[in-house]
Enzyme design. Sequence first.
Site, PDB file in Angstrom:
ATOM      1  N   TYR A  26      53.880  49.881  70.799  1.00 42.91           N
ATOM      2  CA  TYR A  26      54.508  50.985  71.544  1.00 42.91           C
ATOM      3  C   TYR A  26      56.032  50.832  71.611  1.00 42.91           C
ATOM      4  CZ  TYR A  26      49.723  51.687  73.434  1.00 42.91           C
ATOM      5  OH  TYR A  26      48.367  51.880  73.596  1.00 42.91           O
ATOM      6  N   ASN A  77      47.350  61.676  89.785  1.00 40.35           N
ATOM      7  CA  ASN A  77      46.308  60.898  89.098  1.00 40.35           C
ATOM      8  C   ASN A  77      45.872  59.678  89.906  1.00 40.35           C
ATOM      9  OD1 ASN A  77      46.458  62.727  87.024  1.00 40.35           O
ATOM     10  ND2 ASN A  77      47.702  61.433  85.672  1.00 40.35           N
TER      11      ASN A  77
HETATM   12  N1  LIG Z   1      44.132  50.958  72.579  1.00 42.93           N
HETATM   13  C1  LIG Z   1      44.447  52.050  71.916  1.00 42.93           C
HETATM   14  O1  LIG Z   1      44.258  52.144  70.703  1.00 42.93           O
HETATM   15  C2  LIG Z   1      45.058  53.203  72.660  1.00 42.93           C
HETATM   16  C3  LIG Z   1      45.192  54.446  72.030  1.00 42.93           C
HETATM   17  C4  LIG Z   1      45.744  55.489  72.768  1.00 42.93           C
HETATM   18  C5  LIG Z   1      46.148  55.285  74.082  1.00 42.93           C
HETATM   19  N2  LIG Z   1      46.029  54.048  74.663  1.00 42.93           N
HETATM   20  C6  LIG Z   1      46.459  53.799  76.064  1.00 42.93           C
HETATM   21  O2  LIG Z   1      45.853  54.755  76.918  1.00 42.93           O
HETATM   22  C7  LIG Z   1      46.857  55.452  77.639  1.00 42.93           C
HETATM   23  C8  LIG Z   1      46.403  56.866  77.956  1.00 42.93           C
HETATM   24  O3  LIG Z   1      46.041  57.586  76.810  1.00 42.93           O
HETATM   25  P1  LIG Z   1      46.907  58.812  76.261  1.00 42.93           P
HETATM   26  O4  LIG Z   1      48.315  58.598  76.631  1.00 42.93           O
HETATM   27  O5  LIG Z   1      46.548  58.983  74.841  1.00 42.93           O
HETATM   28  O6  LIG Z   1      46.257  60.100  76.937  1.00 42.93           O
HETATM   29  P2  LIG Z   1      45.873  60.658  78.404  1.00 42.93           P
HETATM   30  O7  LIG Z   1      46.273  59.748  79.478  1.00 42.93           O
HETATM   31  O8  LIG Z   1      44.465  61.118  78.279  1.00 42.93           O
HETATM   32  O9  LIG Z   1      46.753  61.977  78.434  1.00 42.93           O
HETATM   33  C9  LIG Z   1      48.137  61.974  78.504  1.00 42.93           C
HETATM   34  C10 LIG Z   1      48.590  63.418  78.394  1.00 42.93           C
HETATM   35  O10 LIG Z   1      48.000  64.188  79.450  1.00 42.93           O
HETATM   36  C11 LIG Z   1      49.008  64.775  80.262  1.00 42.93           C
HETATM   37  N3  LIG Z   1      48.567  64.585  81.662  1.00 42.93           N
HETATM   38  C12 LIG Z   1      48.729  63.498  82.461  1.00 42.93           C
HETATM   39  N4  LIG Z   1      48.168  63.687  83.668  1.00 42.93           N
HETATM   40  C13 LIG Z   1      47.644  64.934  83.645  1.00 42.93           C
HETATM   41  C14 LIG Z   1      46.935  65.715  84.596  1.00 42.93           C
HETATM   42  N5  LIG Z   1      46.655  65.251  85.811  1.00 42.93           N
HETATM   43  N6  LIG Z   1      46.541  66.963  84.241  1.00 42.93           N
HETATM   44  C15 LIG Z   1      46.818  67.437  83.016  1.00 42.93           C
HETATM   45  N7  LIG Z   1      47.479  66.752  82.050  1.00 42.93           N
HETATM   46  C16 LIG Z   1      47.889  65.507  82.371  1.00 42.93           C
HETATM   47  C17 LIG Z   1      50.295  64.060  79.935  1.00 42.93           C
HETATM   48  O11 LIG Z   1      51.374  64.978  79.945  1.00 42.93           O
HETATM   49  P3  LIG Z   1      52.686  64.752  80.878  1.00 42.93           P
HETATM   50  O12 LIG Z   1      53.329  63.475  80.419  1.00 42.93           O
HETATM   51  O13 LIG Z   1      53.492  65.966  80.567  1.00 42.93           O
HETATM   52  O14 LIG Z   1      52.177  64.690  82.274  1.00 42.93           O
HETATM   53  C18 LIG Z   1      50.072  63.580  78.498  1.00 42.93           C
HETATM   54  O15 LIG Z   1      50.425  64.587  77.574  1.00 42.93           O
HETATM   55  C19 LIG Z   1      48.061  55.370  76.707  1.00 42.93           C
HETATM   56  O16 LIG Z   1      49.259  55.692  77.336  1.00 42.93           O
HETATM   57  C20 LIG Z   1      47.963  53.937  76.246  1.00 42.93           C
HETATM   58  O17 LIG Z   1      48.463  53.044  77.256  1.00 42.93           O
HETATM   59  C21 LIG Z   1      45.477  53.023  73.968  1.00 42.93           C
END
Ligand SMILES: NC(=O)c1ccc[n+]([C@@H]2O[C@H](COP(=O)([O-])OP(=O)(O)OC[C@H]3O[C@@H](n4cnc5c(N)ncnc54)[C@H](OP(=O)(O)O)[C@@H]3O)[C@@H](O)[C@H]2O)c1
Length: 281
Positions: free
Chosen positions: A50, A242
Site C-alpha cells: 500500500y 462505520n
Molecule cells: N488482503 C487483501 O488482499 C486486501 C484487498 C483489498 C482490501 N484489503 C483491506 O481491506 C480494507 C477494506 O477494503 P476496501 O478498501 O477494498 O473496501 P470497503 O471498505 O468495502 O469499501 C471502501 C469504499 O466504500 C466507501 N465507504 C466507506 N464507508 C461507507 C459507508 N458507510 N457507506 C457507503 N460507502 C462507504 C469508501 O468511500 P469513501 O472513502 O468516499 O468513504 C470506499 O470507496 C482495505 O482498505 C485494506 O486495508 C485487503
Amino acid sequence: MSEQLSVTIDGLTIPQLGFGTWQLEPADARRMVAEALRIGYRHIDTAWIYHNEAAVGDGIRDAIEAGHVAREDIWLTTKIWVAHFEHDALLRQAEESAASLGFTPDLLLLHWPKATPTFAETLGALNEAKDRGLTRAIGLSNFPSAEFRQAQSLSPARLITNQVEYHPYLSLKTLRATAAELGSSITAWSPLAQGQIADDPIIGEIARTHGKSNGQVTLRWLVQQGVVAIPRTQKPERAAENFDIWDFQLSDEEMARIHALARPDGRLGDWLDKDFRWDQE
Ligand SMILES: NC(=O)c1ccc[n+]([C@@H]2O[C@H](COP(=O)([O-])OP(=O)(O)OC[C@H]3O[C@@H](n4cnc5c(N)ncnc54)[C@H](OP(=O)(O)O)[C@@H]3O)[C@@H](O)[C@H]2O)c1
C-alpha cells in the site's frame, strides 16, 4: 455505547472492527488513522504494497501523542508482499515494515498465496520472523481452504487469521468452516463491497428497522458472525458512522436475509494466481 467486540485466539485479542488503509495516499492514511483511533477504532490494517506504512505509523504516533490511545491497546496488521516470499527477502521486508511503521506489528500476513518458492520455505521464514520478535502473530491473506490447511500444517505457530474478500454478495461458507476447524479466524476485506451495499434494497429495509445505515448493518452482520471487518474510508464522518455498530443486534432472520444475498459473481477483487482455485462457495 456498548463495548466493541473482539475475537481471542491463543490469548491474543483482535478487535473485530478495524480500519483499512488500501488506496489511501500517505497524507490521507496519516490523517484517517489518527482520526480512526480518536473515534475508538483499536485495529489498523496496512500492507507493504500500500506504500503507506510510514504514514500509518505517523498516524498512530499522532493519536498516541494526542492522548487518544496507548500503543498496547492497538492491534496493528501488515502484510508480506508476494515478491518477498523467499526466506531472506521475507525477513528483510519484516524488518523494513517494522522500521517504516516505527512499531512492531501485532500481525504479519502473507498477502496472497504463491506456488514458488515452496510454502515450506515461506512459512518457515514467516515463523522465523515471529520467533525473532518482528511480529507478535502470523497469518494469511487470500488463501483458499486447501492452501489454508496446507500452510497451517507447515507452520509451527498458529495462523491466526485468513484475510479474504467477504461481504453480503459472497458466501464464504467453506472458508469460514475451514477457519473454525483450524482454530483460526476470518478477516473480511472489502466488507462494504467497496460501497455497493449502500444501494442494496434488502439491507436498506433492515437498516430502516434499526435506524441505522446500510454500512452499519453490513458491518454488524459481519461482526455478529465472529468475523473481523476492516472497512476503509477517507471521510471522518463515515469512519464514525462505520464504528457506531455496538448498540444494536440483528435477528437470526435478518442475518439469514443478508446471507441470502450471496451470488456466484459477487467477487470484486480476483487476483488469485492460476495455480490456485477459490472454494466453490
Ligand atoms: N488482503 C487483501 O488482499 C486486501 C484487498 C483489498 C482490501 N484489503 C483491506 O481491506 C480494507 C477494506 O477494503 P476496501 O478498501 O477494498 O473496501 P470497503 O471498505 O468495502 O469499501 C471502501 C469504499 O466504500 C466507501 N465507504 C466507506 N464507508 C461507507 C459507508 N458507510 N457507506 C457507503 N460507502 C462507504 C469508501 O468511500 P469513501 O472513502 O468516499 O468513504 C470506499 O470507496 C482495505 O482498505 C485494506 O486495508 C485487503
